[in-house]
Design a protein around this motif. Structure first.
Motif, short mmCIF file in Angstrom:
data_model
loop_
_atom_site.label_atom_id
_atom_site.label_comp_id
_atom_site.label_asym_id
_atom_site.label_seq_id
_atom_site.Cartn_x
_atom_site.Cartn_y
_atom_site.Cartn_z
N ALA A 23 0.88 -1.19 -0.20
CA ALA A 23 0.09 -0.20 0.09
C ALA A 23 1.15 1.02 0.02
N LEU A 24 1.96 1.11 1.17
CA LEU A 24 2.80 2.58 0.82
C LEU A 24 3.60 2.66 -0.74
N ASP A 25 4.06 1.27 -0.90
CA ASP A 25 4.70 1.75 -2.63
C ASP A 25 4.07 2.34 -3.64
N LEU A 26 2.24 1.97 -3.19
CA LEU A 26 1.20 2.47 -4.56
C LEU A 26 0.94 3.56 -3.77
N ALA A 27 1.03 4.09 -2.95
CA ALA A 27 1.16 5.99 -2.78
C ALA A 27 2.68 6.37 -3.19
N GLU A 28 3.68 5.80 -3.02
CA GLU A 28 4.75 6.53 -3.71
C GLU A 28 4.91 6.21 -5.27
N THR A 29 4.20 5.51 -5.84
CA THR A 29 3.50 5.57 -7.34
C THR A 29 3.90 7.45 -8.28
N VAL A 30 3.32 7.98 -7.31
CA VAL A 30 3.23 9.16 -8.11
C VAL A 30 3.97 10.63 -7.58
N LEU A 31 4.21 10.94 -8.81
CA LEU A 31 5.25 12.07 -7.38
C LEU A 31 4.89 13.05 -6.47
N THR A 32 3.23 13.19 -6.96
CA THR A 32 2.55 14.31 -6.12
C THR A 32 1.34 14.16 -6.07
N ALA A 33 0.11 14.22 -5.00
CA ALA A 33 -0.98 14.77 -5.56
C ALA A 33 -1.32 15.79 -4.97
N SER A 34 -0.63 16.67 -4.73
CA SER A 34 -0.58 17.63 -3.71
C SER A 34 -2.12 18.21 -4.62
N PRO A 35 -3.26 19.22 -3.77
CA PRO A 35 -2.95 19.09 -1.96
C PRO A 35 -3.04 18.48 -1.12
N ASN A 234 1.61 9.79 -13.91
CA ASN A 234 1.78 11.07 -13.38
C ASN A 234 0.83 12.50 -14.26
N ALA A 235 0.69 12.17 -15.38
CA ALA A 235 -0.57 12.61 -15.98
C ALA A 235 -1.37 13.98 -16.09
N LEU A 236 -1.71 13.73 -14.61
CA LEU A 236 -3.02 14.80 -14.17
C LEU A 236 -2.30 15.82 -13.38
N ASN A 237 -1.13 15.92 -12.80
CA ASN A 237 0.13 16.32 -12.23
C ASN A 237 0.65 17.52 -13.10
N LEU A 238 1.57 16.36 -14.43
CA LEU A 238 2.05 17.33 -15.01
C LEU A 238 0.83 18.32 -15.45
N GLN A 239 -0.01 17.70 -15.85
CA GLN A 239 0.00 19.23 -16.99
C GLN A 239 -0.76 20.52 -15.69
N ASN A 240 -0.67 20.00 -14.05
CA ASN A 240 -0.64 20.91 -13.19
C ASN A 240 0.88 21.89 -12.75
N PRO A 241 1.84 22.51 -13.51
CA PRO A 241 2.91 22.40 -13.23
C PRO A 241 3.25 23.15 -11.56
#
Ligand SMILES: NC(=O)c1ccc[n+]([C@@H]2O[C@H](COP(=O)([O-])OP(=O)(O)OC[C@H]3O[C@@H](n4cnc5c(N)ncnc54)[C@H](OP(=O)(O)O)[C@@H]3O)[C@@H](O)[C@H]2O)c1
Length: 386
Positions: A23-35, A234-241
């Motif tokens: 579960a922790l590893d899956l969380a880390e597959t994204v660079l960020t889910a900010s905020p 990370n597609a969604l994040n990369l649209q939100n630099p």
């Protein structure tokens, strides 16, 4: 709620620590889910993994919702391993506690409570009220906190996590005496910096660097070296630099700088008396005042980034003046150095503007938490010792 070590959990046919680690590893597959925080979820039934999920960006399904969707009716009586307490409030998506209850999940295993005031214990309470067993796997708390240091910093301290990134030569120089600093490090280090930027909510610099280097401080996907799967995740994040931020007390940033000409928003913090008709006229630029001194004040900037822009992680890419000021103010959580095996000479610019250290007892000291060779350079991650 039960607080237990993973090794004490029964039945032993279920690999409790392995599922939580997943579960922790899956969380880390994204660079960020900010905020938002990064979260992963694994659903297990009869000792077998039946589905997995992760939260890829704000507005995207939460990890629990993604895993429940994939599992369908098989989720009934399953155990959900979630890397953070499930949310209990209506945000951009519905509460995960309700979704887990509705799906008939029997047990929810978490490593930590979510400190966000909208959740903080409420997710656990809702699950327990509905008869779902909640287990806190205490030995995974530290690892779970390590996945979301920026989110935790914003929620618990009211300011983003602050990382300083600097490229330097073997003799600790960050620019030549004439200001030249392109390029101290190799392509591999610069690729790594692009990943650091993409995992941050704000990239912050000082007006000194704007005037000397004219950087754009953008995230450049083609320089990041991500594979197709990573780009998809990370597609969604990369649209939100990340937001680009400049500390510029008297508004000396030129309206024609690359930073302002590149796509995306720029936030410039100055003092109350500073004026610039040219900058005011730009749509891409927001001017803010931080503090009442003759110079921009650092803590008010960080508090503004957290409270007004929901900024979890700030990456500082500035020269010795501003980096030194952040360090002297004890506002640095991590220093990331890219060390190039070259000498730039004693008339080059120092790493940090620090003066007047008289005794060895007064020398700022760091703990090295990572040392990695990146082609010819060495990357060091350091934590200030307080
Ligand atoms: N090697 C690297 O990784 C790297 C990275 C970036 C830059 N550099 C090099 O660094 C050099 C520029 O260095 P620098 O020190 O002049 O630039 P800087 O640290 O980026 O900017 C310094 C400026 O920030 C402004 N500032 C606003 N609030 C401040 C505060 N509270 N404390 C301190 N400063 C504040 C100040 O100008 P005002 O008071 O007018 O606002 C100050 O002069 C260039 O040669 C560049 O190539 C190297």
């Amino acid at each position: 709620m039960e607080y237990v070590q993973s090794t004490d959990l029964k039945p032993s046919c279920i690999d409790w620590p392995v599922h939580m680690q997943r579960a922790l590893d899956l969380a880390e597959t994204v660079l960020t889910a900010s905020p938002n925080p990064r979260v992963g979820c694994v659903l297990v039934r009869g000792g077998q993994v039946i589905s997995e999920g992760w939260h890829s960006a704000a507005g995207a399904p939460h990890a629990e919702a993604m895993a429940l969707e994939e599992a369908g009716p098989k989720a009934r009586n399953a155990i959900a391993f979630v890397s953070l307490e499930p949310c209990a409030h209506h945000g951009k998506t519905g509460p995960c506690s309700e979704a887990l209850i509705a799906a008939g999940v029997a047990t929810v295993v978490i490593p930590m409570q979510d400190p966000h005031p909208a959740v903080s214990g409420k997710g656990i309470a809702q699950l327990e009220e509905a008869g779902v067993e909640v287990i806190m796997m205490v030995d995974f708390e530290e690892a779970a906190r390590g996945i979301n240091p920026g989110f935790l910093s914003r929620v618990e301290r009211g300011r983003p996590r602050v990382r300083i990134k600097l490229a330097m030569s073997l003799d600790g120089r960050t620019a030549l005496s004439n200001g030249g600093s392109k390029w101290i490090t190799d392509v591999a280090s610069r690729k790594d910096v692009q990943l650091l930027r993409a995992s941050s909510c704000a990239v912050l610099t000082g007006v000194g660097t704007i005037l000397a280097d004219n950087p754009s401080l953008t995230v450049r996907l083609d320089e990041m070296g991500l594979d197709a799967d990573q780009i998809k995740t990370n597609a969604l994040n990369l649209q939100n630099p990340p937001l680009r931020v400049v500390l510029d007390s008297t508004l000396r940033t030129p309206a024609q700088s690359k930073l302002l000409e590149a796509e995306g928003n720029v936030l410039i913090y100055s003092t109350a008396s500073a004026q610039s008709a040219e900058l005011v006229a730009l749509d891409s630029c927001t001017l803010k005042v931080a503090g009442s001194d003759a110079r921009v004040q650092l803590l008010p900037v960080l508090k503004s980034l957290a409270s007004e822009y929901y900024c979890n992680d700030t990456l500082i890419e500035a020269g010795p003046t501003l980096c030194g000021a952040f360090l002297r103010a004890n506002l640095v959580d991590e220093l990331i150095l890219y060390v190039a095996p070259k000498l730039m000479g004693s008339d080059g610019k120092a790493l940090l503007d620090l003066h007047g250290i008289q005794t060895m007892a007064d020398t700022p000291t760091f703990e090295v938490i990572e040392a990695q060779q990146l082609e010819r350079d060495v990357k060091l991650r350091l934590l200030p010792q307080v």
